[in-house]
Write a protein that holds these residues in place. Structure first.
Motif, PDB file in Angstrom:
ATOM      1  N   GLY A 141       0.792  -1.223   0.000  1.00 30.19           N
ATOM      2  CA  GLY A 141       0.000   0.000   0.000  1.00 30.19           C
ATOM      3  C   GLY A 141       0.821   1.269   0.000  1.00 30.19           C
ATOM      4  N   ASP A 142       0.306   2.294  -0.672  1.00 29.55           N
ATOM      5  CA  ASP A 142       0.895   3.635  -0.682  1.00 29.55           C
ATOM      6  C   ASP A 142       2.330   3.653  -1.192  1.00 29.55           C
ATOM      7  OD1 ASP A 142      -1.462   4.707   0.374  1.00 29.55           O
ATOM      8  OD2 ASP A 142      -0.828   4.272   2.430  1.00 29.55           O
ATOM      9  N   GLY A 143       2.642   2.777  -2.141  1.00 24.27           N
ATOM     10  CA  GLY A 143       3.978   2.775  -2.725  1.00 24.27           C
ATOM     11  C   GLY A 143       5.038   2.074  -1.904  1.00 24.27           C
ATOM     12  N   PHE A 144       4.622   1.342  -0.883  1.00 27.35           N
ATOM     13  CA  PHE A 144       5.573   0.595  -0.048  1.00 27.35           C
ATOM     14  C   PHE A 144       5.540  -0.886  -0.410  1.00 27.35           C
ATOM     15  CE2 PHE A 144       5.013   4.423   2.430  1.00 27.35           C
ATOM     16  CZ  PHE A 144       6.275   4.642   2.959  1.00 27.35           C
ATOM     17  N   PHE A 145       6.675  -1.552  -0.139  1.00 28.04           N
ATOM     18  CA  PHE A 145       6.814  -2.964  -0.479  1.00 28.04           C
ATOM     19  C   PHE A 145       7.473  -3.721   0.663  1.00 28.04           C
ATOM     20  CE2 PHE A 145       6.854  -0.512  -4.345  1.00 28.04           C
ATOM     21  CZ  PHE A 145       6.067  -1.241  -5.219  1.00 28.04           C
ATOM     22  N   ARG A 146       7.132  -5.012   0.736  1.00 25.47           N
ATOM     23  CA  ARG A 146       7.829  -5.936   1.621  1.00 25.47           C
ATOM     24  C   ARG A 146       8.524  -6.987   0.757  1.00 25.47           C
ATOM     25  NH1 ARG A 146       3.044  -5.280   4.793  1.00 25.47           N
ATOM     26  NH2 ARG A 146       3.512  -4.304   6.797  1.00 25.47           N
ATOM     27  N   PRO A 147       9.590  -7.594   1.260  1.00 23.77           N
ATOM     28  CA  PRO A 147      10.251  -8.639   0.478  1.00 23.77           C
ATOM     29  C   PRO A 147       9.315  -9.811   0.225  1.00 23.77           C
ATOM     30  CG  PRO A 147      11.663  -7.895   2.265  1.00 23.77           C
ATOM     31  CD  PRO A 147      10.297  -7.310   2.514  1.00 23.77           C
ATOM     32  N   GLY A 148       9.442 -10.409  -0.938  1.00 19.54           N
ATOM     33  CA  GLY A 148       8.657 -11.590  -1.257  1.00 19.54           C
ATOM     34  C   GLY A 148       9.225 -12.822  -0.568  1.00 19.54           C
ATOM     35  N   PRO A 149       8.540 -13.942  -0.688  1.00 16.63           N
ATOM     36  CA  PRO A 149       8.971 -15.169   0.000  1.00 16.63           C
ATOM     37  C   PRO A 149      10.315 -15.697  -0.481  1.00 16.63           C
ATOM     38  CG  PRO A 149       7.194 -15.622  -1.548  1.00 16.63           C
ATOM     39  CD  PRO A 149       7.300 -14.138  -1.442  1.00 16.63           C
ATOM     40  N   ASN A 150      10.716 -15.350  -1.703  1.00 13.54           N
ATOM     41  CA  ASN A 150      11.974 -15.848  -2.249  1.00 13.54           C
ATOM     42  C   ASN A 150      13.098 -14.829  -2.204  1.00 13.54           C
ATOM     43  OD1 ASN A 150      10.712 -18.311  -2.990  1.00 13.54           O
ATOM     44  ND2 ASN A 150       9.930 -17.357  -4.863  1.00 13.54           N
ATOM     45  N   SER A 151      12.882 -13.732  -1.487  1.00 12.39           N
ATOM     46  CA  SER A 151      13.882 -12.669  -1.465  1.00 12.39           C
ATOM     47  C   SER A 151      15.045 -13.028  -0.547  1.00 12.39           C
ATOM     48  CB  SER A 151      13.250 -11.356  -1.005  1.00 12.39           C
ATOM     49  OG  SER A 151      12.824 -11.463   0.343  1.00 12.39           O
ATOM     50  N   THR A 152      16.188 -12.434  -0.850  1.00  7.03           N
ATOM     51  CA  THR A 152      17.372 -12.604  -0.013  1.00  7.03           C
ATOM     52  C   THR A 152      17.488 -11.407   0.930  1.00  7.03           C
ATOM     53  OG1 THR A 152      18.719 -11.514  -1.695  1.00  7.03           O
ATOM     54  CG2 THR A 152      18.558 -13.924  -1.794  1.00  7.03           C
ATOM     55  N   THR A 153      18.473 -11.461   1.803  1.00 10.67           N
ATOM     56  CA  THR A 153      18.701 -10.351   2.725  1.00 10.67           C
ATOM     57  C   THR A 153      19.132  -9.121   1.941  1.00 10.67           C
ATOM     58  OG1 THR A 153      19.375 -11.880   4.464  1.00 10.67           O
ATOM     59  CG2 THR A 153      19.997  -9.564   4.727  1.00 10.67           C
ATOM     60  N   PRO A 154      18.452  -7.992   2.105  1.00 14.50           N
ATOM     61  CA  PRO A 154      18.824  -6.789   1.346  1.00 14.50           C
ATOM     62  C   PRO A 154      20.192  -6.265   1.762  1.00 14.50           C
ATOM     63  CG  PRO A 154      17.200  -6.247   3.016  1.00 14.50           C
ATOM     64  CD  PRO A 154      17.315  -7.744   3.010  1.00 14.50           C
TER      65      PRO A 154
END
Length: 206
Positions: A141-154
């Motif tokens: 929402g509102d242009g924000f994102f969370r990592p997906g289930p397959n994402s690595t550590t940013p």
């Protein structure tokens, strides 16, 4: 017998053409090329020219990411997202009575005090890079994102390092509305439908 060229309007073909063009338009508005910059003149509006995301704290819910760099200073003197109030990470402190704020392309924040007009260096902005396509991030929402289930550590980086973008102060990035693209798709789809429906039927011999 001479063939006579006739137009036969096919609703099915038109619908297929509209569907295909809508898919193309939807894909286009998700790509980086659909982003545009608007000059605001605000010291605390910052945009990323290139790759990378801003990181914000969401309290006990963890962290979220966005390319929306419209910031303000909260009551604790910390930079936050202007609309949501989420605290920028890592925290950057700016006095609420600062006369002016300067942000360099590599993310260094400086401010000018109101008393003597002296400049002081504050904190260093960090961008976040993911080893995945941005499309794999989960919108919240509102242009924000969370990592997906397959994402690595940013990976946190200084702007301009490790392939990340630089910072452009006084500008705001936003996405172009897909409505224009979809509106343009309609006449193109009609043309495609008519072209695909062009048939030849035999004429009568006189």
């Amino acid at each position: 017998m001479v063939p006579v060229r006739l137009f036969r309007f096919s609703i099915g073909t038109l619908l297929v053409a509209i569907t295909l063009l809508a898919v193309v338009a939807a894909y286009a508005v998700r790509q980086r090329g659909d982003r545009t910059l608007t000059e605001t003149g605000r010291d605390l509006d910052i945009a990323i020219i290139g790759d990378g995301l801003f990181e914000f704290s969401e309290g006990d819910s963890g962290k979220v990411y966005s390319r929306d760099g419209r910031l303000s200073v909260n009551a604790d003197g910390q930079l936050v997202h202007k609309q949501s109030g989420r605290v920028l990470q890592p925290p950057i402190s700016i006095p609420m009575d600062a006369q002016q704020v300067l942000v360099t392309p590599d993310g260094e924040f400086c401010f000018q005090d109101t008393d003597m007009g002296n400049w002081y260096q504050s904190d260093q902005l960090q961008l976040v890079m993911f080893n995945l396509n941005e499309d794999q991030l989960v919108p919240c929402g509102d242009g924000f994102f969370r990592p997906g289930p397959n994402s690595t550590t940013p990976m946190s980086v200084t702007p301009g390092d490790h392939g990340s973008g630089s910072i452009h102060a006084g500008w705001h990035e936003h996405r172009r509305s897909p409505s224009l693209l979809l509106f343009l798709c309609v006449p193109v789809a009609v043309a495609c439908g008519l072209t695909a429906s062009l048939v030849f039927t035999p004429g009568r011999m006189k």
